[in-house]
Enzyme design. Structure first.
Site, PDB file in Angstrom:
ATOM      1  N   PRO A 172       0.618  -1.271   0.000  1.00 20.51           N
ATOM      2  CA  PRO A 172       0.000   0.000   0.000  1.00 20.51           C
ATOM      3  C   PRO A 172       0.649   1.336   0.000  1.00 20.51           C
ATOM      4  CG  PRO A 172      -1.387  -1.422   1.161  1.00 20.51           C
ATOM      5  CD  PRO A 172      -0.298  -2.199   0.531  1.00 20.51           C
ATOM      6  N   GLU A 173       1.579   1.711   0.651  1.00 21.10           N
ATOM      7  CA  GLU A 173       1.877   3.157   0.667  1.00 21.10           C
ATOM      8  C   GLU A 173       2.775   3.570  -0.503  1.00 21.10           C
ATOM      9  OE1 GLU A 173       2.323   4.823   4.661  1.00 21.10           O
ATOM     10  OE2 GLU A 173       1.837   2.856   5.430  1.00 21.10           O
ATOM     11  N   LYS A 175      -1.055   6.542  -4.088  1.00 26.98           N
ATOM     12  CA  LYS A 175      -1.061   5.081  -4.113  1.00 26.98           C
ATOM     13  C   LYS A 175      -1.732   4.534  -5.364  1.00 26.98           C
ATOM     14  CE  LYS A 175      -1.700   5.643   0.820  1.00 26.98           C
ATOM     15  NZ  LYS A 175      -2.675   5.519   1.926  1.00 26.98           N
ATOM     16  N   ARG A 184      -7.607   1.298  13.621  1.00 22.75           N
ATOM     17  CA  ARG A 184      -6.279   0.738  13.422  1.00 22.75           C
ATOM     18  C   ARG A 184      -5.409   1.158  14.586  1.00 22.75           C
ATOM     19  NH1 ARG A 184      -6.116   3.980   7.880  1.00 22.75           N
ATOM     20  NH2 ARG A 184      -4.607   2.438   7.269  1.00 22.75           N
TER      21      ARG A 184
END
Length: 304
Positions: free
Chosen positions: A2-3, A61, A287
């Site tokens: 992801p990032e 992203k 999270r």
DNA sequence: ATGACCACCTGCGAGC
DNA sequence: TGCTCGCAGGTGGTCA
């Protein structure tokens, strides 16, 4: 994966191994992986087949490959006005991978889309995604945009590695917002490419607390923060990105090793590398936030 | 209009 | 062994 640094690793892999190749066939093995292509899997496959994949671009992203006409020169500078260009858009979500695999490599458990090419290189492009939060789609783009940016990416802010990133506008947006620093860093319409890992890492580097109101930011503090984001991302990129497990890999299936250089993320109860205080983990937006309670002091309650 | 929450999925490790 | 729970690099849609 992801990032921004992980997506950039993938972009570079596509540039090397996929750009310039003509699509021979597309197999959608799970319709959810193509859900953002509203016309459906068959239309998705039809739009790709016969097209040549151009050089990949990235914003935050998101990454995309312009589709060139068969036989056309790549990125024609005299694109006829009115004729919409198209791009293949990819987002990896939480667990997506784009892999370049030999034809005879066994299918991955979570193989969602397979793209075969009209050449003799012996490899194919695979989209593999355990959780199917990511996906592929084909979108129209402004015919005058040399990067053929899909229109659906318009709401994504420039990322801090982009020369067009406007630090002044970012600072003013922080001042205007009634939110907190980490929420703002994760808001892809303010600054893109930053996720949970690099937000925590950048905040640790500049000794700022995730709950600090964005309205308290001064121009120098914003500059410091943006610099820290850039630096941590550049360092991660140089090490191939961050991977804790095999879910985050480049197009050849290899992991990066920036996880060894993390100062905050995932280091609950381990000593802060600056002051030795135990790193804390706090629930945050379903999270976690990791921070040093000594270096990163919580905002004064009176500040609002 | 802006900000906060939750659903969308699958798998893994911890604890019982 | 096997269950349940909590957790995971993200992003929208929806609600107040």
């Amino acid at each position: 994966m992801p990032e921004l640094p992980e997506v950039e690793v993938v972009r570079r892999g596509l540039e090397r191994w996929v750009a310039g190749r003509r699509v021979a066939s597309v197999e959608v093995r799970h319709p959810r992986a193509v859900r953002r292509h509203t016309a459906g899997p068959a239309d998705f496959a039809g739009r790709l087949t016969g097209r040549v994949l151009g050089a990949p671009h990235r914003r935050g992203k998101y990454l995309w490959l312009p589709l060139e006409e068969p036989g056309a020169a790549p990125e024609p500078r005299d694109a006829s006005p009115g004729r919409a260009r198209e791009s293949l858009l990819a987002h990896l979500g939480m667990s997506g991978q784009l892999l370049v695999q030999p034809h005879d490599a066994p299918d991955e458990t979570h193989l969602r889309v397979r793209v075969r090419f009209a050449d003799a290189l012996g490899t194919e492009l695979r989209f593999v995604d355990q959780r199917t939060f990511g996906g592929l789609s084909v979108h129209e783009a402004d015919p005058h945009d040399p990067e053929a940016t899909p229109s659906v990416v318009a709401h994504i802010a420039r990322d801090p590695m982009d020369p067009a990133f406007d630090e002044d506008a970012f600072h003013l947006a922080l001042r205007r917002r009634r939110t907190t620093l980490k929420r703002a860093l994760l808001d892809q319409s303010l600054i893109s490419g930053v996720g949970n890992i690099y937000a925590d890492e950048a905040l640790w580097r500049v000794r700022m607390h995730y709950d600090r109101p964005t309205a308290t930011m001064t121009r120098p503090r914003t500059a410091e923060l943006v610099s820290a984001v850039r630096e941590v991302m550049a360092e991660a990129l140089a090490q191939g990105g961050t991977s804790f497990d095999s879910l985050y890999v480049n197009v050849n299936g290899e992991s990066g090793y920036f996880d060894r250089s993390l100062d905050a993320y995932g280091r609950q109860d381990e000593p802060c590398r600056r002051c030795g205080t135990a790193i804390r983990r706090r629930p945050f937006m379903n999270r976690s936030s990791y921070y040093c309670p000594a270096c990163q002091r919580p905002p004064r309650p009176s500040v609002r």
